[in-house]
Enzyme design. Structure first.
Site, PDB file in Angstrom:
ATOM      1  N   CYS A 384       0.831  -1.205   0.000  1.00  0.00           N
ATOM      2  CA  CYS A 384       0.000   0.000   0.000  1.00  0.00           C
ATOM      3  C   CYS A 384       0.870   1.261   0.000  1.00  0.00           C
ATOM      4  CB  CYS A 384      -1.012  -0.052   1.140  1.00  0.00           C
ATOM      5  SG  CYS A 384      -2.494   0.883   0.740  1.00  0.00           S
ATOM      6  N   HIS A 510      -3.653  -5.112   0.231  1.00  0.00           N
ATOM      7  CA  HIS A 510      -3.104  -5.672   1.478  1.00  0.00           C
ATOM      8  C   HIS A 510      -3.160  -7.196   1.458  1.00  0.00           C
ATOM      9  CE1 HIS A 510      -2.914  -1.917   3.923  1.00  0.00           C
ATOM     10  NE2 HIS A 510      -3.794  -1.520   3.025  1.00  0.00           N
ATOM     11  N   GLU A 512      -1.614  -9.222   3.228  1.00  0.00           N
ATOM     12  CA  GLU A 512      -1.465  -9.798   4.577  1.00  0.00           C
ATOM     13  C   GLU A 512      -2.798 -10.239   5.185  1.00  0.00           C
ATOM     14  OE1 GLU A 512      -1.072  -6.643   3.746  1.00  0.00           O
ATOM     15  OE2 GLU A 512      -1.625  -5.235   5.340  1.00  0.00           O
TER      16      GLU A 512
HETATM   17  N1  GLN Z   1      -2.089   6.600   2.767  1.00  0.00           N
HETATM   18  C1  GLN Z   1      -2.179   5.856   1.557  1.00  0.00           C
HETATM   19  C2  GLN Z   1      -3.526   6.008   0.892  1.00  0.00           C
HETATM   20  O1  GLN Z   1      -4.495   6.385   1.507  1.00  0.00           O
HETATM   21  C3  GLN Z   1      -1.872   4.389   1.784  1.00  0.00           C
HETATM   22  C4  GLN Z   1      -2.855   3.690   2.668  1.00  0.00           C
HETATM   23  C5  GLN Z   1      -2.329   2.423   3.236  1.00  0.00           C
HETATM   24  O2  GLN Z   1      -1.120   2.179   3.275  1.00  0.00           O
HETATM   25  N2  GLN Z   1      -3.223   1.578   3.728  1.00  0.00           N
HETATM   26  O3  GLN Z   1      -3.665   5.767  -0.280  1.00  0.00           O
END
Ligand code: GLN
Length: 539
Positions: A384, A510, A512
């Site tokens: 992310c 994600h 994970e």
């Molecule tokens: N802050 C980033 C976004 O909103 C990444 C979010 C995250 O890592 N879950 O796109």
């Protein structure tokens, strides 16, 4: 259709005793006996969901397939049971009150005074039975967050009391998880806090049927008898939960103690088989005696808090076992890397994972770490924000766009390589408004990720507002740095990889959240395999 049976898990004496692990372990044992089981968690705080909570408060926010932002215990449920959970598996007081107040505004209560009892408790009871509606489960385990005696838990305890009464003793039981402290000066285990906590439950009209006792030392027979007598439970229902090295040992410990048998007997259910849990035991055997060892750096801004990256740590553990390796995770505070890297630290690592995150704190450190691992061929996994920072790093250090940034960090950047998603621009409310849950992704033929997944069509869970800015597609992607996966409908960039590097993958989603004991996530397994190779090449 047979009656769904209910198990309620309450906690006493202190918080952090691991109700989630006990609930998941019992569920695992019942699942191994072919019962269809699910687990739900009721949290007594007023936030509508944990999505707006800082990880310092309750640790990681877990995300389900249907896009619910939930308590991290749901992650344990999925990792143990290898079954997805949903929005219905996590309820907070905030959500309960929100619904009751909505109904009141709709006039649903026909002029009555709206009160905690019966309106709030009715709403809780309804939600406690929601997952039973389709007849999908034989047993529903409900974990009540907080500690018995807390003011905010009272409506839940009252709802449990009423439900146990309504469902009858054969269909519902209460497990009370408590602590038996060891006083080293006296050299004794003490039962008094448990006696008091069971009494507090009784004052609310609930008799604990099973006591699960967290302890650092074995409970003697005498102590079990004493607990049974003073707490009004059968002796075989006094279950010891002794400290173990890994949470994954807990189901076997609970089986040894007969927790599943006590529960099935009490609910008038037949034991289907003496479960062997063979695969689970194999997993534990490798975990206990791994052939290899490696070190992965985890770069993030909450690393001092072990719960903040719970799912990532568990996914690394699962994929370590899949590689017969023990993964030592080295926490690296991203802010500490803002100005300088300690090269010694990095050369001692076999792989680096750059964690998800929000806001600008520690982002320069993440970018510095990514530059180092890219230039030094150390396996890199960006999740992310970690993927987004990998894009910024490449734009700045390879493409010469020195001011490149995400607009989350610098709104006025001349090169917004990561920008807010179109549909996010007009959203002002914070709660539940990100791009959440499972979305499809199409993998490029011939990419590393396609080999890893062994398919081109995948679906992964998301939680973000920003994305790769497609205006920079031609500028940034080249022979080395490649777009490896995108959303088939929106074309949104989901995966980038660097093909001139041994293992360099950044994912917008994600992975994970989907790693379980039975199915370690393929990307994590491949990343750990690459790190292991790196480790062996160093020798
Ligand atoms: N802050 C980033 C976004 O909103 C990444 C979010 C995250 O890592 N879950 O796109």
């Amino acid at each position: 259709m047979s009656q769904t049976k209910y198990v309620f898990v309450t906690g006493g004496v202190t918080s952090s005793l691991g109700k989630g692990i006990i609930a998941a372990s019992l569920a695992k044992l019942l699942q191994a006996q072919d019962y269809r089981v699910t687990i739900q968690k009721f949290d007594p705080y007023l936030n509508v969901d944990p999505g707006t909570l800082n990880p310092y408060e309750h640790g990681e926010c877990y995300v389900t397939e249907d896009g619910a932002e939930t308590d991290l215990d749901l992650g344990h449920y999925e990792r143990f049971l290898n079954l997805p959970t949903s929005q219905a598996n996590n309820v907070t007081t905030g959500r309960v009150y929100q619904r009751v107040i909505e109904k009141e505004r709709q006039g649903a209560f026909l002029g009555k005074t709206v009160q905690v009892i019966p309106h709030i408790t009715n709403e809780i009871k309804e939600r406690m039975q929601l997952l039973a509606q389709n007849g999908d489960y034989d047993i529903i385990i409900t974990e009540i967050g907080g500690t018995v005696g807390d003011i905010e838990s009272l409506p839940y305890i009252e709802a449990v009391r009423q439900l146990v009464y309504e469902l009858g003793d054969d269909n519902a039981l209460v497990i009370h998880l408590t602590l038996i402290p060891y006083l080293s000066a006296a050299g004794e285990l003490k039962t008094k806090p448990t006696q008091h906590s069971v009494k507090t439950l009784m004052e609310s009209g609930i008799k604990a049927d099973v006591l699960v006792c967290r302890t650092e030392h074995e409970l003697t027979d005498e102590l079990r008898e004493k607990l049974a007598l003073f707490c009004n439970v059968k002796k075989e229902a006094v279950i010891q939960s002794i400290d173990v090295k890994s949470i994954y040992e807990v189901p076997l410990k609970m089986q040894e103690e007969g927790l599943d048998t006590v529960v099935l007997n009490r609910l008038q259910l037949d034991p289907h088989s003496t479960t062997q849990l063979e695969e689970w035991k194999q997993f534990l055997a490798v975990l206990d005696q791994p052939k290899h060892k490696l070190r992965i750096g985890l770069v993030g801004k909450y690393v001092e808090l072990q719960d903040a990256y719970k799912s990532i740590l568990e996914a690394l553990l699962h994929s370590g076992v899949a590689n017969e390796a023990a993964v030592e995770v080295v926490p690296i505070h991203s802010e500490a890397l803002d100005h300088a890297l300690e090269n010694d630290l990095f050369t001692a690592l076999d792989g680096v994972l750059v964690a998800p995150g929000f806001g600008s704190r520690g982002t320069e450190g993440k970018i510095n770490a990514i530059q180092y691992v890219r230039e030094n061929n150390i396996p890199f996994f960006g999740i992310c924000y970690g993927m987004q920072m990998a894009v910024v790093e490449y734009a700045r250090n390879v493409k010469g766009l020195t001011a490149a940034n995400s607009t989350e960090i610098d709104e006025a950047t001349s090169h917004p390589v990561i920008d807010i998603m179109e549909e996010q621009k007009n959203i002002s409310k914070m709660g539940g408004t990100m791009r959440l849950g499972a979305w499809d992704c199409l993998l490029e033929e011939g990419s590393l990720v396609q080999q890893v997944y062994q398919t081109t069509a995948i679906s992964e869970r998301h939680r973000h507002r920003y994305e790769f800015n497609s205006d920079f597609t031609d500028t940034l992607f080249d022979e080395d740095f490649k777009l490896a996966g995108k959303n088939p409908d929106t074309q949104l960039v989901e995966i980038v990889e660097n093909t001139s590097h041994p293992w360099f993958v950044g994912v917008q989603f994600h992975p994970e959240y989907k790693s379980t004991v039975a199915q370690p996530h393929p990307l994590f397994v491949s990343f750990v395999a690459a790190a292991l190779k790196h480790h062996q090449n160093k020798k």
